[in-house]
Design a protein around this motif. Structure first.
Motif, mmCIF file in Angstrom:
data_model
loop_
_atom_site.group_PDB
_atom_site.id
_atom_site.type_symbol
_atom_site.label_atom_id
_atom_site.label_comp_id
_atom_site.label_asym_id
_atom_site.label_seq_id
_atom_site.Cartn_x
_atom_site.Cartn_y
_atom_site.Cartn_z
ATOM 1 N N VAL A 318 34.479 2.923 6.435
ATOM 2 C CA VAL A 318 34.672 2.803 4.380
ATOM 3 C C VAL A 318 35.260 1.029 4.905
ATOM 4 C CG1 VAL A 318 36.925 2.101 3.400
ATOM 5 C CG2 VAL A 318 35.772 4.939 4.607
ATOM 6 N N SER A 319 35.600 0.261 5.938
ATOM 7 C CA SER A 319 35.293 -1.138 6.378
ATOM 8 C C SER A 319 34.546 -1.995 6.492
ATOM 9 C CB SER A 319 36.234 -1.373 7.746
ATOM 10 O OG SER A 319 35.894 -2.398 8.109
ATOM 11 N N ALA A 320 33.577 -1.289 6.618
ATOM 12 C CA ALA A 320 32.167 -1.799 6.005
ATOM 13 C C ALA A 320 31.506 -1.949 5.002
ATOM 14 C CB ALA A 320 30.856 -2.032 7.613
ATOM 15 N N ALA A 321 31.706 -0.772 4.659
ATOM 16 C CA ALA A 321 31.923 -1.021 2.659
ATOM 17 C C ALA A 321 32.187 -1.732 2.361
ATOM 18 C CB ALA A 321 31.483 0.598 2.626
ATOM 19 N N ARG A 322 34.035 -1.775 2.096
ATOM 20 C CA ARG A 322 34.494 -2.610 1.400
ATOM 21 C C ARG A 322 33.700 -4.189 1.548
ATOM 22 N NH1 ARG A 322 40.100 -0.555 3.387
ATOM 23 N NH2 ARG A 322 40.310 0.968 1.635
ATOM 24 N N ARG A 323 33.573 -4.789 3.015
ATOM 25 C CA ARG A 323 33.500 -5.701 2.849
ATOM 26 C C ARG A 323 31.173 -6.481 2.441
ATOM 27 N NH1 ARG A 323 29.649 -9.242 5.331
ATOM 28 N NH2 ARG A 323 28.456 -8.068 5.906
ATOM 29 N N VAL A 324 30.661 -5.092 2.332
ATOM 30 C CA VAL A 324 29.465 -5.181 1.077
ATOM 31 C C VAL A 324 29.639 -5.363 0.207
ATOM 32 C CG1 VAL A 324 27.297 -4.135 0.598
ATOM 33 C CG2 VAL A 324 28.278 -4.126 3.066
ATOM 34 N N VAL A 325 30.737 -4.797 -0.051
ATOM 35 C CA VAL A 325 31.245 -4.751 -1.972
ATOM 36 C C VAL A 325 31.963 -5.730 -2.297
ATOM 37 C CG1 VAL A 325 32.712 -3.507 -3.759
ATOM 38 C CG2 VAL A 325 31.244 -1.527 -2.110
ATOM 39 N N LEU A 326 32.645 -6.177 -1.258
ATOM 40 C CA LEU A 326 33.458 -7.720 -1.484
ATOM 41 C C LEU A 326 32.920 -9.207 -1.817
ATOM 42 C CD1 LEU A 326 36.828 -6.488 -0.538
ATOM 43 C CD2 LEU A 326 36.040 -6.683 -2.538
ATOM 44 N N GLY A 327 31.843 -8.806 -0.650
ATOM 45 C CA GLY A 327 31.333 -10.159 0.105
ATOM 46 C C GLY A 327 32.010 -10.517 0.598
ATOM 47 N N GLY A 328 31.536 -11.364 1.419
ATOM 48 C CA GLY A 328 32.513 -12.572 2.373
ATOM 49 C C GLY A 328 31.482 -12.039 3.963
ATOM 50 N N PRO A 329 31.905 -13.153 5.157
ATOM 51 C CA PRO A 329 31.484 -12.700 6.814
ATOM 52 C C PRO A 329 31.705 -11.927 6.877
ATOM 53 C CG PRO A 329 33.023 -14.646 6.888
ATOM 54 C CD PRO A 329 32.959 -13.401 4.492
ATOM 55 N N GLY A 330 30.541 -11.275 8.309
ATOM 56 C CA GLY A 330 31.346 -9.830 8.970
ATOM 57 C C GLY A 330 32.347 -10.048 10.030
ATOM 58 N N ARG A 331 32.666 -9.094 10.151
ATOM 59 C CA ARG A 331 34.551 -9.390 11.101
ATOM 60 C C ARG A 331 34.017 -9.330 12.257
ATOM 61 N NH1 ARG A 331 39.295 -6.020 9.345
ATOM 62 N NH2 ARG A 331 38.240 -5.319 7.927
ATOM 63 N N THR A 332 33.759 -10.168 13.188
ATOM 64 C CA THR A 332 33.217 -9.612 14.574
ATOM 65 C C THR A 332 34.407 -10.186 15.483
ATOM 66 O OG1 THR A 332 32.721 -12.046 14.359
ATOM 67 C CG2 THR A 332 30.809 -9.965 14.197
ATOM 68 N N GLU A 333 34.242 -10.257 17.035
ATOM 69 C CA GLU A 333 35.248 -10.770 17.583
ATOM 70 C C GLU A 333 35.029 -12.014 17.644
ATOM 71 O OE1 GLU A 333 34.120 -7.473 17.440
ATOM 72 O OE2 GLU A 333 32.690 -8.617 18.670
ATOM 73 N N THR A 334 36.077 -12.593 18.610
ATOM 74 C CA THR A 334 36.388 -14.877 18.389
ATOM 75 C C THR A 334 36.134 -14.444 20.241
ATOM 76 O OG1 THR A 334 38.587 -14.371 18.582
ATOM 77 C CG2 THR A 334 37.595 -15.657 17.119
ATOM 78 N N THR A 335 35.124 -15.319 20.752
ATOM 79 C CA THR A 335 34.232 -15.282 22.537
ATOM 80 C C THR A 335 34.871 -16.616 22.768
ATOM 81 O OG1 THR A 335 32.823 -15.438 21.691
ATOM 82 C CG2 THR A 335 33.087 -13.526 21.447
ATOM 83 N N THR A 336 36.635 -17.133 22.532
ATOM 84 C CA THR A 336 36.783 -17.750 22.806
ATOM 85 C C THR A 336 36.694 -18.614 24.185
ATOM 86 O OG1 THR A 336 38.131 -18.520 21.132
ATOM 87 C CG2 THR A 336 36.462 -19.430 20.438
#
Ligand code: NAD
Ligand code: HSE
Ligand code: NA
Length: 431
Positions: A318-336
């Motif tokens: 559902v979270s991934a699908a919402r992102r596809v529907v609404l647009g915007g960058p992928g939600r990934t981890e930060t590795t800093t």
């Protein structure tokens, strides 16, 4: 309303339940997502294999690659390294978001997959990979992203927790508790991955990476399983007010020069019986998180099972699908974070040391002197006489000490003529 095509790879314990929920709850999922999630196919090895759930036969295919090529969202629940890895990469490269529960693959080659997902701007989610149904990865990645995590202690393997709990509550030996776990379907016919700690180690690597914003792999995890834990160890622990749990631990340590590192390890650990994790019984999982501002948090629930694990998969979908529907960058981890993984010799914990000693004057003083000479401070000391009346059992719980000092202490103590045997050396947390 938009329709998103969902491809499911694998239809075993978890996959079959994911397919069922996708079909049964299609309207609810559409309302929550803003798009219809259409299950367009299920890749399996054999279309005619019997399944736990009745599903339309036309959905099944043995051609996973073609299925992936036509999908907006791909759910990988085959397990194993290949072909899962290749199929996930194919999915990412053509722009599909991916949901997986494959901890073995993520612990071995997660960085490749995360980098490819970053490059393609798609979401790669894997809540099911750690502690099954328990929402723990998204809380660490999202809810705690404004805080600094200092330590994570997890009971992340249900099979070993069941076995240790059986040993604790019935006095059973490891082999008998394992047989019971197999009879009840918790442990597999080949229980190696669970009892040797490999499954927990994969989950520890994933937890450490998200908690400390640095990429860790299985090679960074010190791993000891539960096969050497005896009924006598459990009884001695119980006697001293502890319970033994297999813990996945990830903690940030700072050395005397101020350099930071992360100790990632899995081993049997003594916990005070009043610690929240001590109350996690049977095959349940729980993850205890310590953060600078939030303080102590605990996440508890079912770490395995088709339907509970499917809940985590659907949440990610559902979270991934919402992102596809609404647009915007992928939600990934930060590795800093860039903190190195520390060797086990750098870790600092309390220890429980069991000794069989001669019962004569001056013995305690000589043993205490060895601990003191090695800079290991004693927190708790108990003695019980054996029925032979000439030997006694000593149980010593230390304050936090380095693995190296403790090893030197145990080595010297074992050389004393009054020490008959070092009966156990176990790590302790939560004191
Ligand atoms: N079972 C659990 O409780 C649980 C919990 C958390 C995570 N997971 C993870 O979820 C994944 C799936 O677990 P599961 O218990 O459902 O496994 P499973 O063995 O029951 O199912 C795997 C399915 O994938 C299919 N498959 C395997 N290789 C394939 C191939 N090459 N081509 C097509 N199909 C193939 C199998 O036929 C089977 O249907 C694993 O990565 C596992 O680690 C499982
Ligand atoms: N074998 C695992 C299942 C989920 O990873 C366990 O016993 O918890
Ligand atoms: Na989870």
């Amino acid at each position: 309303m938009k329709t998103l095509k969902v491809a499911l790879l694998g239809c075993g314990n978890v996959g079959a339940q994911v397919a069922r929920i996708l079909l049964e709850d299609a309207d609810t999922l559409a309302a929550r997502t803003g798009a219809r999630l259409e299950l367009v196919g299920i890749a399996v090895r054999n279309v005619d294999s019997p399944r736990d759930v009745e599903l339309p036969r036309e959905l099944f295919t043995t051609d996973a690659s073609t299925l992936v090529a036509g999908a907006d969202l791909v759910i990988e629940l085959m397990g194993g390294i290949e072909p899962a890895r290749g199929l996930i990469l194919e999915a990412i490269r053509h722009g599909a978001c991916v949901v997986t529960g494959n901890k073995a693959l993520l612990a071995q080659d997660g960085p490749t997959l995360y980098e490819e997902a970053d490059k393609a701007g798609v979401q790669l989610s894997y809540e099911a990979a750690v502690a099954g149904a328990i929402p723990i990865l998204r809380p660490i990645r999202d809810s705690l992203s404004g805080d600094r995590i200092t330590r994570v202690l997890g009971i992340v393997n249900g099979t070993t927790n069941f076995i240790l709990d059986q040993m604790d509550s019935t006095g059973a030996q490891f082999a008998d508790a394992l047989a019971e776990a197999q009879r009840l379907g918790y442990a597999e016919a080949d229980p190696t991955a669970d009892v040797e700690g490999h499954d927990a180690a994969a989950k520890a690597a994933i937890l450490a990476a998200l908690s400390f914003h640095t990429r860790f792999s299985l090679a960074d995890v010190h791993c000891e399983g539960i096969t050497k834990v005896s009924a006598a160890d459990i009884a001695a622990a119980k006697d001293a007010g502890f319970v033994i749990k297999l813990l996945a631990i990830a903690e940030k340590l700072t050395d005397d020069d101020g350099a930071e590192g992360v100790s990632v390890r899995v081993h049997p650990t003594l916990l005070p019986r009043e610690h929240p994790l001590a109350a996690v019984r049977g095959a349940f999982n729980a993850v205890f998180v310590e953060a600078e501002n939030a303080g102590e948090l605990m996440f508890y629930g079912q770490g395995a099972g088709g339907t509970p694990t499917a809940s985590a998969v659907l949440g990610d979908l559902v979270s991934a699908a919402r992102r596809v529907v609404l647009g915007g960058p992928g939600r990934t981890e930060t590795t800093t974070g860039h903190v190195p993984a520390l060797p086990i010799s750098a870790s600092r914990t309390s220890y429980h040391v069991g000794l069989s000693v001669a019962d004569q004057p001056g013995v305690l003083a000589r043993i205490a002197q060895v601990f003191s000479d090695n800079g290991v401070s004693i927190e708790l000391f108990r003695q019980s006489m054996n029925t032979d009346d000439v030997t006694a059992e000593l149980r010593i719980v230390t304050h936090r000490a380095s693995e190296a000092s403790l090893a030197a202490t145990v080595e010297s103590v074992s050389q004393l003529d009054v020490v008959k045997d070092v009966t156990s050396v176990l790590r302790v947390e939560g004191v």
